[in-house]
Design an enzyme around this catalytic site. Sequence first.
Site, PDB file in Angstrom:
ATOM      1  N   HIS A  54       0.853  -1.198   0.000  1.00 30.78           N
ATOM      2  CA  HIS A  54       0.000   0.000   0.000  1.00 30.78           C
ATOM      3  C   HIS A  54       0.875   1.229   0.000  1.00 30.78           C
ATOM      4  O   HIS A  54       1.868   1.280   0.732  1.00 30.78           O
ATOM      5  CB  HIS A  54      -0.899   0.034   1.245  1.00 30.78           C
ATOM      6  CG  HIS A  54      -1.893  -1.076   1.275  1.00 30.78           C
ATOM      7  ND1 HIS A  54      -1.577  -2.338   1.700  1.00 30.78           N
ATOM      8  CD2 HIS A  54      -3.195  -1.115   0.899  1.00 30.78           C
ATOM      9  CE1 HIS A  54      -2.641  -3.116   1.595  1.00 30.78           C
ATOM     10  NE2 HIS A  54      -3.642  -2.390   1.104  1.00 30.78           N
ATOM     11  N   LYS A  64      -1.319  -7.859  -4.345  1.00 29.21           N
ATOM     12  CA  LYS A  64      -2.201  -6.685  -4.171  1.00 29.21           C
ATOM     13  C   LYS A  64      -1.327  -5.425  -4.125  1.00 29.21           C
ATOM     14  O   LYS A  64      -0.428  -5.317  -3.283  1.00 29.21           O
ATOM     15  CB  LYS A  64      -3.003  -6.816  -2.872  1.00 29.21           C
ATOM     16  CG  LYS A  64      -3.952  -5.649  -2.638  1.00 29.21           C
ATOM     17  CD  LYS A  64      -4.724  -5.837  -1.322  1.00 29.21           C
ATOM     18  CE  LYS A  64      -5.683  -4.679  -1.107  1.00 29.21           C
ATOM     19  NZ  LYS A  64      -6.176  -4.594   0.271  1.00 29.21           N
ATOM     20  N   LYS A 110     -14.452  23.186 -20.707  1.00 28.24           N
ATOM     21  CA  LYS A 110     -15.207  23.215 -21.970  1.00 28.24           C
ATOM     22  C   LYS A 110     -14.467  23.933 -23.102  1.00 28.24           C
ATOM     23  O   LYS A 110     -14.630  23.578 -24.255  1.00 28.24           O
ATOM     24  CB  LYS A 110     -16.566  23.900 -21.753  1.00 28.24           C
ATOM     25  CG  LYS A 110     -17.589  23.013 -21.070  1.00 28.24           C
ATOM     26  CD  LYS A 110     -18.926  23.709 -20.945  1.00 28.24           C
ATOM     27  CE  LYS A 110     -19.904  22.801 -20.230  1.00 28.24           C
ATOM     28  NZ  LYS A 110     -21.188  23.425 -19.974  1.00 28.24           N
ATOM     29  N   ASP A 122     -25.119  22.173 -25.470  1.00 31.30           N
ATOM     30  CA  ASP A 122     -25.700  23.219 -24.603  1.00 31.30           C
ATOM     31  C   ASP A 122     -26.490  24.229 -25.428  1.00 31.30           C
ATOM     32  O   ASP A 122     -27.528  24.719 -24.984  1.00 31.30           O
ATOM     33  CB  ASP A 122     -24.595  23.995 -23.864  1.00 31.30           C
ATOM     34  CG  ASP A 122     -24.004  23.208 -22.707  1.00 31.30           C
ATOM     35  OD1 ASP A 122     -24.688  22.297 -22.204  1.00 31.30           O
ATOM     36  OD2 ASP A 122     -22.862  23.504 -22.308  1.00 31.30           O
TER      37      ASP A 122
HETATM   38  P1  NAP Z   1     -17.588  29.009 -16.794  1.00 25.09           P
HETATM   39  O1  NAP Z   1     -17.098  28.703 -18.160  1.00 25.09           O
HETATM   40  O2  NAP Z   1     -16.683  28.840 -15.632  1.00 25.09           O
HETATM   41  O3  NAP Z   1     -18.147  30.524 -16.816  1.00 25.09           O
HETATM   42  C1  NAP Z   1     -18.703  31.111 -15.672  1.00 25.09           C
HETATM   43  C2  NAP Z   1     -19.038  32.559 -15.944  1.00 25.09           C
HETATM   44  O4  NAP Z   1     -19.638  33.082 -14.760  1.00 25.09           O
HETATM   45  C3  NAP Z   1     -17.811  33.424 -16.230  1.00 25.09           C
HETATM   46  O5  NAP Z   1     -18.172  34.485 -17.068  1.00 25.09           O
HETATM   47  C4  NAP Z   1     -17.460  33.930 -14.833  1.00 25.09           C
HETATM   48  O6  NAP Z   1     -16.777  35.149 -14.838  1.00 25.09           O
HETATM   49  C5  NAP Z   1     -18.820  34.158 -14.258  1.00 25.09           C
HETATM   50  N1  NAP Z   1     -18.794  34.081 -12.794  1.00 25.09           N
HETATM   51  C6  NAP Z   1     -18.292  33.083 -12.045  1.00 25.09           C
HETATM   52  N2  NAP Z   1     -18.437  33.374 -10.745  1.00 25.09           N
HETATM   53  C7  NAP Z   1     -19.036  34.597 -10.687  1.00 25.09           C
HETATM   54  C8  NAP Z   1     -19.430  35.425  -9.625  1.00 25.09           C
HETATM   55  N3  NAP Z   1     -19.244  35.065  -8.356  1.00 25.09           N
HETATM   56  N4  NAP Z   1     -20.006  36.612  -9.920  1.00 25.09           N
HETATM   57  C9  NAP Z   1     -20.192  37.001 -11.211  1.00 25.09           C
HETATM   58  N5  NAP Z   1     -19.836  36.243 -12.261  1.00 25.09           N
HETATM   59  C10 NAP Z   1     -19.255  35.043 -12.004  1.00 25.09           C
HETATM   60  O7  NAP Z   1     -18.882  28.124 -16.459  1.00 25.09           O
HETATM   61  P2  NAP Z   1     -20.030  27.606 -17.467  1.00 25.09           P
HETATM   62  O8  NAP Z   1     -19.726  26.224 -17.920  1.00 25.09           O
HETATM   63  O9  NAP Z   1     -20.273  28.636 -18.475  1.00 25.09           O
HETATM   64  O10 NAP Z   1     -21.263  27.501 -16.452  1.00 25.09           O
HETATM   65  C11 NAP Z   1     -21.906  28.657 -15.988  1.00 25.09           C
HETATM   66  C12 NAP Z   1     -23.249  28.293 -15.357  1.00 25.09           C
HETATM   67  O11 NAP Z   1     -24.071  27.657 -16.310  1.00 25.09           O
HETATM   68  C13 NAP Z   1     -23.145  27.323 -14.191  1.00 25.09           C
HETATM   69  O12 NAP Z   1     -24.032  27.726 -13.182  1.00 25.09           O
HETATM   70  C14 NAP Z   1     -23.616  26.010 -14.762  1.00 25.09           C
HETATM   71  O13 NAP Z   1     -24.261  25.207 -13.786  1.00 25.09           O
HETATM   72  C15 NAP Z   1     -24.624  26.483 -15.780  1.00 25.09           C
HETATM   73  N6  NAP Z   1     -24.797  25.494 -16.852  1.00 25.09           N
HETATM   74  C16 NAP Z   1     -25.995  24.845 -16.912  1.00 25.09           C
HETATM   75  C17 NAP Z   1     -26.206  23.911 -17.894  1.00 25.09           C
HETATM   76  C18 NAP Z   1     -27.534  23.217 -17.956  1.00 25.09           C
HETATM   77  O14 NAP Z   1     -27.640  22.249 -18.707  1.00 25.09           O
HETATM   78  N7  NAP Z   1     -28.525  23.650 -17.226  1.00 25.09           N
HETATM   79  C19 NAP Z   1     -25.212  23.622 -18.827  1.00 25.09           C
HETATM   80  C20 NAP Z   1     -24.006  24.309 -18.745  1.00 25.09           C
HETATM   81  C21 NAP Z   1     -23.806  25.235 -17.743  1.00 25.09           C
HETATM   82  P3  NAP Z   1     -15.158  35.207 -14.954  1.00 25.09           P
HETATM   83  O15 NAP Z   1     -14.854  35.104 -16.415  1.00 25.09           O
HETATM   84  O16 NAP Z   1     -14.837  36.538 -14.380  1.00 25.09           O
HETATM   85  O17 NAP Z   1     -14.637  34.075 -14.136  1.00 25.09           O
END
Ligand code: NAP
Length: 495
Positions: A113, A138, A282, A318
């Site tokens: 381990h 193991k 992504k 998406d």
């Molecule tokens: P991401 O690539 O990390 O982008 C996040 C964005 O939100 C960036 O513009 C970031 O700004 C901003 N952000 C992060 N924290 C923040 C805060 N505290 N205050 C203000 N802005 C903030 O993430 P993503 O993949 O795009 O996902 C974003 C959201 O979409 C998540 O909540 C995720 O759950 C949701 N989503 C949902 C689905 C669905 O199927 N329902 C699919 C994809 C994503 P900065 O550039 O300054 O960091």
Amino acid sequence: MICIPIIANTMDDVLRDMAEASQFADIIELRLDYLKNPDLRRILERRTKPVIVTNRPVREGGKFEGSEEERGALLKLAIQLQADFVDVEHDSIQHIRRDTVHRVPAKIIVSYHNFRETPGNLTDTYQKLRQCGADIVKIVTHANDITDNVKIYRLLQASQTPLISFCMGEYGIVSRILYKKFGSYLTFASLRKGKESAPGQISIHELLNIYQAQKQDKHTAIYGLIGNPISHSISPFIHNTLFKEMNLNCAYVPFKVDNVGDFIGEFRGLDVKGYSVTIPHKESVINHLDAIDPMSEKIGAVNTIINKDGKLAGYNTDCKAAIQVLEDIHQVSEMGMKNAHLKNKRVTLLGAGGAARAIAFGLQECGAQVTVASRNYERAQSLARDAGCLSQELKDLPKIETDILINATPVGMFPAVNETPVDKKLLKPGMIVFDTIYNPVETRLLREARVQGCKIVGGLPMFVNQAAAQFELWTGLKPSLELIREIAYKKLAGE
Ligand code: NAP
């Protein structure tokens, strides 16, 4: 085979847990180092499944604090009492004299381990253990990176003696779930949560019911989620349930990935058939793919990967999933007026990450007037330039005329459920408010928007649509949207 370790302190608890574990496990591991005053003869007489007797010292991650003589005496007793397997640590095997026991049926597991790391020279370790009288070797190590699992995979593929091998820790969970594909003699699962004997051990319930471990074999097609963090994701429940319902020999596992380039490179050898991609990979994953479809290239983000004969191709589900949600809220598409309601609609899009990019490009194609507002204004400007829309600073939100407000930031997502990305004063009756967050199902933003008389929609319908499209891209089969919705609701409600 699946082995459940028994880590109880009293004889009564050992006998009770052993009886319960025997209903699910192929093998039981009796951890003598947890037990005060063990009556080994009685335990072995009561067994209904083969038993591995283990008496782990503290130096190998166990609890036995007595002398090496006492520890060795218990292991020798286990051999004399004809335990099915006896686990002897690699540095104590010379004290357990095989020549005194070779006529008894106990198989000797010689174990190593490493709780710190997964070293590169595991073949040497394997050869040494093999040569010191092991029936079964193991080798269990700690994964500090997802690629450590590949070291274990290669070791298992090259082994000749039966070998139990996997990685501990959160990064190592895949090697435990995919033990048949990897080629390990067995894997370990805890009897229930809280009964883990090592870091990263998942419960027998999860292993059997979610990952269908007993139905997996060498031919099982592997799919998985690349992201970090990923432990909260409901995707494994969705895709594994769909595979089960459709009778497909496939398993979907969580890959906690720090460096996406290293991961993709190393895991090409495992022939993973498809991936979902989530935060934060992504966009960066694109540089490591062999092909990308035109819309995903435009968006600059990929959430789905298909392995076509060894070539990895990226897609984005998406975008369509989100547009479908906005169409459904107006129920326009059934009247043959696809996207008509989005044309010229003033959309304010919060965030400029992967999800925002997908939504911005989709909306532009529909003729909407999109304004991107994000805390990082440069990033908002860059997305606006790429997609051909407008951008604004967050502080200017009150000045933007909005028909549809979309939150594509994680603000308000579990566990920070009391946060909201906009002041409720900006929410006006009749406005459509779409929050892409699906955990919680109704965010603070949506609650406040409902009270203000807005039309609201949460992230779950988008999640369902994108998961269905992803599944179809991988398998060519259309899954039931209703089933995906049902699984997601159940999981989010904590059932
Ligand atoms: P991401 O690539 O990390 O982008 C996040 C964005 O939100 C960036 O513009 C970031 O700004 C901003 N952000 C992060 N924290 C923040 C805060 N505290 N205050 C203000 N802005 C903030 O993430 P993503 O993949 O795009 O996902 C974003 C959201 O979409 C998540 O909540 C995720 O759950 C949701 N989503 C949902 C689905 C669905 O199927 N329902 C699919 C994809 C994503 P900065 O550039 O300054 O960091």
